[in-house]
Design an enzyme around this catalytic site. Sequence first.
Site, short mmCIF file in Angstrom:
data_model
loop_
_atom_site.label_atom_id
_atom_site.label_comp_id
_atom_site.label_asym_id
_atom_site.label_seq_id
_atom_site.Cartn_x
_atom_site.Cartn_y
_atom_site.Cartn_z
N ASP A 157 41.38 30.46 46.17
CA ASP A 157 40.62 31.25 45.20
C ASP A 157 39.54 30.41 44.54
O ASP A 157 38.42 30.89 44.28
CB ASP A 157 41.59 31.81 44.15
CG ASP A 157 41.00 32.96 43.35
OD1 ASP A 157 39.91 33.44 43.71
OD2 ASP A 157 41.64 33.38 42.37
N GLU B 295 35.15 36.60 33.15
CA GLU B 295 36.40 36.18 32.52
C GLU B 295 36.40 34.70 32.17
O GLU B 295 37.06 34.28 31.21
CB GLU B 295 37.59 36.51 33.43
CG GLU B 295 37.94 37.99 33.50
CD GLU B 295 38.54 38.53 32.21
OE1 GLU B 295 38.64 37.79 31.22
OE2 GLU B 295 38.89 39.73 32.19
N LYS C 118 42.58 38.43 36.05
CA LYS C 118 42.64 36.97 36.02
C LYS C 118 42.07 36.49 34.70
O LYS C 118 40.87 36.20 34.59
CB LYS C 118 41.87 36.39 37.21
CG LYS C 118 42.46 36.80 38.56
CD LYS C 118 41.65 36.28 39.73
CE LYS C 118 42.28 36.69 41.05
NZ LYS C 118 41.50 36.22 42.22
N LYS D 234 40.35 28.87 37.51
CA LYS D 234 39.30 28.77 38.54
C LYS D 234 38.02 29.45 38.08
O LYS D 234 36.93 29.07 38.50
CB LYS D 234 39.80 29.34 39.87
CG LYS D 234 40.20 30.81 39.83
CD LYS D 234 39.08 31.75 40.22
CE LYS D 234 39.51 33.21 40.04
NZ LYS D 234 38.48 34.17 40.50
N ARG E 266 36.15 56.43 32.02
CA ARG E 266 35.03 57.36 31.87
C ARG E 266 35.20 58.55 32.82
O ARG E 266 35.26 58.37 34.03
CB ARG E 266 33.70 56.66 32.13
CG ARG E 266 33.36 55.62 31.06
CD ARG E 266 31.99 54.99 31.29
NE ARG E 266 32.00 54.10 32.43
CZ ARG E 266 31.19 54.23 33.48
NH1 ARG E 266 30.33 55.23 33.53
NH2 ARG E 266 31.25 53.38 34.47
#
Length: 332
Positions: free
Chosen positions: A245, A282, A107, A192, A34
């Site tokens: 993580d 995600e 990820k 994860k 953008r």
Amino acid sequence: MTAKIAVMGAGAWGTAMAKVIAELEHDVLLWSRRAELAESINRNRENAEYLPGRRLPEGIAATADAAAAVKSADIVLLATPAQSLRSNLQAWGGAVKPGALLLSLAKGLERGTKLRMTEVVQQVLGKPVSEIGVLSGPNLALEVAAGQPSGAVVACSHEESAAAMQELCAAPGFRVYTNDDVVGVELAGVVKNVIALACGIASGSGYGQNTLAVLITRGLAEITRLGVAMGAKAATFSGLAGVGDLVATCTSPLSRNRAFGVRLGLGEGARGAGDGPHGVVEGFACCGAVRELAIDHGVEMPITEAVFQVCHDGMPVREAVENLMGRKIGAE
């Protein structure tokens, strides 16, 4: 030596990494899809939408011209959402100069193909694996941007490329290690998010710390089983990209996946899992692909299955928990 860097994606994580790299006196072009956001960053020295309150170094210049950002870059950091990486690469990947290194920050798994992000890069651009890497670890963007001590792993099959990527990102407050296990590092970063969704759902449903400890521990076992079945090294999952993580994403209120899981646990619907003002969830986007990989490789992943059923099949949380607790007991 000063390098020319392109960071493709001006969300929270892309902007945080641009800040880390620019503070090392590299020249950074930060691409936003953008134009108004790019203009705001250049004018105010701040990404007020995704990283409010953090002044950005003068070494960062934002642009909405993707081809211009990558054409002279020595290293290109890919910080777009996983599900849009392919279309982005198809649009401007041809402008990447020969020999440039590409470092994935996303990820996720691509829905439909079940490909990891480095595999998408290789398939679309035809670059050798020696020029493609992934950065992962317990990296909450707001904490990294604030300069809090953090660590990460850069994985690449080529030792010299991994070292170059490591040198680019390593800062006084951001410790970076190298690893040659690209499969393990990427899969750990993907799965994860699914386990973090499970932890959020449990917390939102009123379950306590015992439940979270079980989910994190058994979730790590699921991640490791799938990774080893796909050729990863078991030791990878004991490191920063694995358990590091996982713990950060499953326990921090800054984790989008955990926060979205909490809302699901409180009885809210699945709206808001797309590319909203706070980024992509995600774990929601790719839990189906993770489930399919588990089936493909004959790996049991009961927590992943439960998350998929809650998120996409409408199974009540209590029923999913009862199914998990009712599984046949065995040795750890």
